[in-house]
Write a protein that holds these residues in place. Structure first.
Motif, short mmCIF file in Angstrom:
data_model
loop_
_atom_site.label_atom_id
_atom_site.label_comp_id
_atom_site.label_asym_id
_atom_site.label_seq_id
_atom_site.Cartn_x
_atom_site.Cartn_y
_atom_site.Cartn_z
N GLU A 66 -56.77 -5.21 -47.12
CA GLU A 66 -55.62 -5.23 -48.04
C GLU A 66 -54.34 -5.70 -47.36
O GLU A 66 -53.62 -6.53 -47.89
CB GLU A 66 -55.42 -3.87 -48.67
N ASN A 67 -54.03 -5.14 -46.19
CA ASN A 67 -52.75 -5.48 -45.56
C ASN A 67 -52.91 -6.27 -44.26
O ASN A 67 -51.92 -6.60 -43.61
CB ASN A 67 -51.91 -4.23 -45.32
N LEU A 68 -54.16 -6.55 -43.86
CA LEU A 68 -54.48 -7.31 -42.65
C LEU A 68 -53.94 -6.70 -41.37
O LEU A 68 -53.83 -7.36 -40.35
CB LEU A 68 -54.03 -8.78 -42.78
N MET A 69 -53.61 -5.40 -41.41
CA MET A 69 -53.18 -4.70 -40.20
C MET A 69 -54.42 -4.30 -39.39
O MET A 69 -55.53 -4.29 -39.91
CB MET A 69 -52.35 -3.46 -40.56
N TRP A 70 -54.22 -3.94 -38.14
CA TRP A 70 -55.32 -3.68 -37.22
C TRP A 70 -55.47 -2.22 -36.87
O TRP A 70 -54.49 -1.49 -36.73
CB TRP A 70 -55.10 -4.48 -35.94
N LEU A 71 -56.72 -1.79 -36.71
CA LEU A 71 -57.07 -0.45 -36.28
C LEU A 71 -57.87 -0.58 -34.98
O LEU A 71 -58.83 -1.35 -34.93
CB LEU A 71 -57.91 0.23 -37.36
N SER A 75 -64.06 3.74 -27.21
CA SER A 75 -65.47 4.06 -27.00
C SER A 75 -65.84 5.48 -27.41
O SER A 75 -67.01 5.78 -27.60
CB SER A 75 -65.84 3.82 -25.53
N ARG A 76 -64.85 6.35 -27.56
CA ARG A 76 -65.11 7.72 -28.02
C ARG A 76 -65.12 7.82 -29.53
O ARG A 76 -65.39 8.87 -30.08
CB ARG A 76 -64.05 8.67 -27.46
N GLY A 77 -64.76 6.73 -30.21
CA GLY A 77 -64.69 6.73 -31.66
C GLY A 77 -63.33 7.13 -32.19
O GLY A 77 -63.14 7.26 -33.39
N CYS A 78 -62.36 7.32 -31.30
CA CYS A 78 -61.00 7.66 -31.72
C CYS A 78 -60.30 6.40 -32.20
O CYS A 78 -60.37 5.36 -31.54
CB CYS A 78 -60.23 8.28 -30.56
N SER A 79 -59.62 6.50 -33.32
CA SER A 79 -58.95 5.33 -33.87
C SER A 79 -57.45 5.48 -33.84
O SER A 79 -56.92 6.58 -33.98
CB SER A 79 -59.43 5.05 -35.29
N VAL A 80 -56.79 4.35 -33.65
CA VAL A 80 -55.34 4.30 -33.62
C VAL A 80 -54.92 3.09 -34.44
O VAL A 80 -55.39 1.98 -34.21
CB VAL A 80 -54.81 4.13 -32.18
N SER A 81 -54.04 3.32 -35.41
CA SER A 81 -53.51 2.20 -36.17
C SER A 81 -52.47 1.50 -35.31
O SER A 81 -51.60 2.13 -34.72
CB SER A 81 -52.86 2.71 -37.46
N ILE A 82 -52.58 0.20 -35.22
CA ILE A 82 -51.64 -0.57 -34.42
C ILE A 82 -50.57 -1.09 -35.38
O ILE A 82 -50.76 -2.11 -36.04
CB ILE A 82 -52.33 -1.72 -33.69
N ALA A 83 -49.48 -0.37 -35.45
CA ALA A 83 -48.42 -0.71 -36.39
C ALA A 83 -47.73 -2.00 -36.00
O ALA A 83 -47.53 -2.29 -34.82
CB ALA A 83 -47.40 0.43 -36.46
N ASN A 84 -47.38 -2.76 -36.99
CA ASN A 84 -46.58 -3.99 -36.82
C ASN A 84 -47.21 -5.01 -35.89
O ASN A 84 -46.51 -5.73 -35.19
CB ASN A 84 -45.18 -3.63 -36.33
N ILE A 85 -48.52 -5.08 -35.84
CA ILE A 85 -49.17 -6.12 -35.05
C ILE A 85 -50.03 -6.96 -36.00
O ILE A 85 -50.81 -6.43 -36.77
CB ILE A 85 -49.98 -5.55 -33.87
N ASP A 86 -49.80 -8.25 -35.96
CA ASP A 86 -50.59 -9.16 -36.79
C ASP A 86 -51.55 -9.90 -35.87
O ASP A 86 -51.60 -9.67 -34.66
CB ASP A 86 -49.69 -10.12 -37.57
#
Length: 99
Positions: A66-71, A75-86
């Motif tokens: 939807e917004n083409l932002m990146w997550l 390797s542990r399965g922990c996710s972090v939204s990478i704000a303001n990165i295209d």
């Protein structure tokens, strides 16, 4: 349609990219592989490691449709939204990534 890319950067970090908007030719000093298995094989050869030592340790970047932002998923399965990165900034991020 989302496509997967398998990448090793010059610092020997390896990634799986799940993307809608990504052009791997924009990466600097990175190698692109056809499959996850090819990526693992290359890492094993380059680092003189066994397959079981590296499997599952890749860092995954997934692009939201939807917004083409990146997550980023480690390797542990922990996710972090990478704000303001295209995608343009992600090329630099991956090319220079190191811990």
């Amino acid at each position: 349609m989302r496509k997967k890319y398998f990448i090793i950067n010059s610092k020997m970090y390896y990634f799986v990219i799940n993307a809608y908007d990504f052009n791997p030719t924009n990466l600097t000093n990175c190698s692109l592989y056809n499959s996850l298995e090819d990526l693992y094989e290359a890492v094993c050869q380059l680092e003189d490691l066994d397959h079981d030592e590296i499997e599952g340790n890749e860092i995954t970047f997934t692009q939201d449709q939807e917004n083409l932002m990146w997550l980023e998923i480690d390797s542990r399965g922990c996710s972090v939204s990478i704000a303001n990165i295209d995608s343009i900034h992600l090329y630099q991020y991956l090319s220079n990534y190191e811990l």
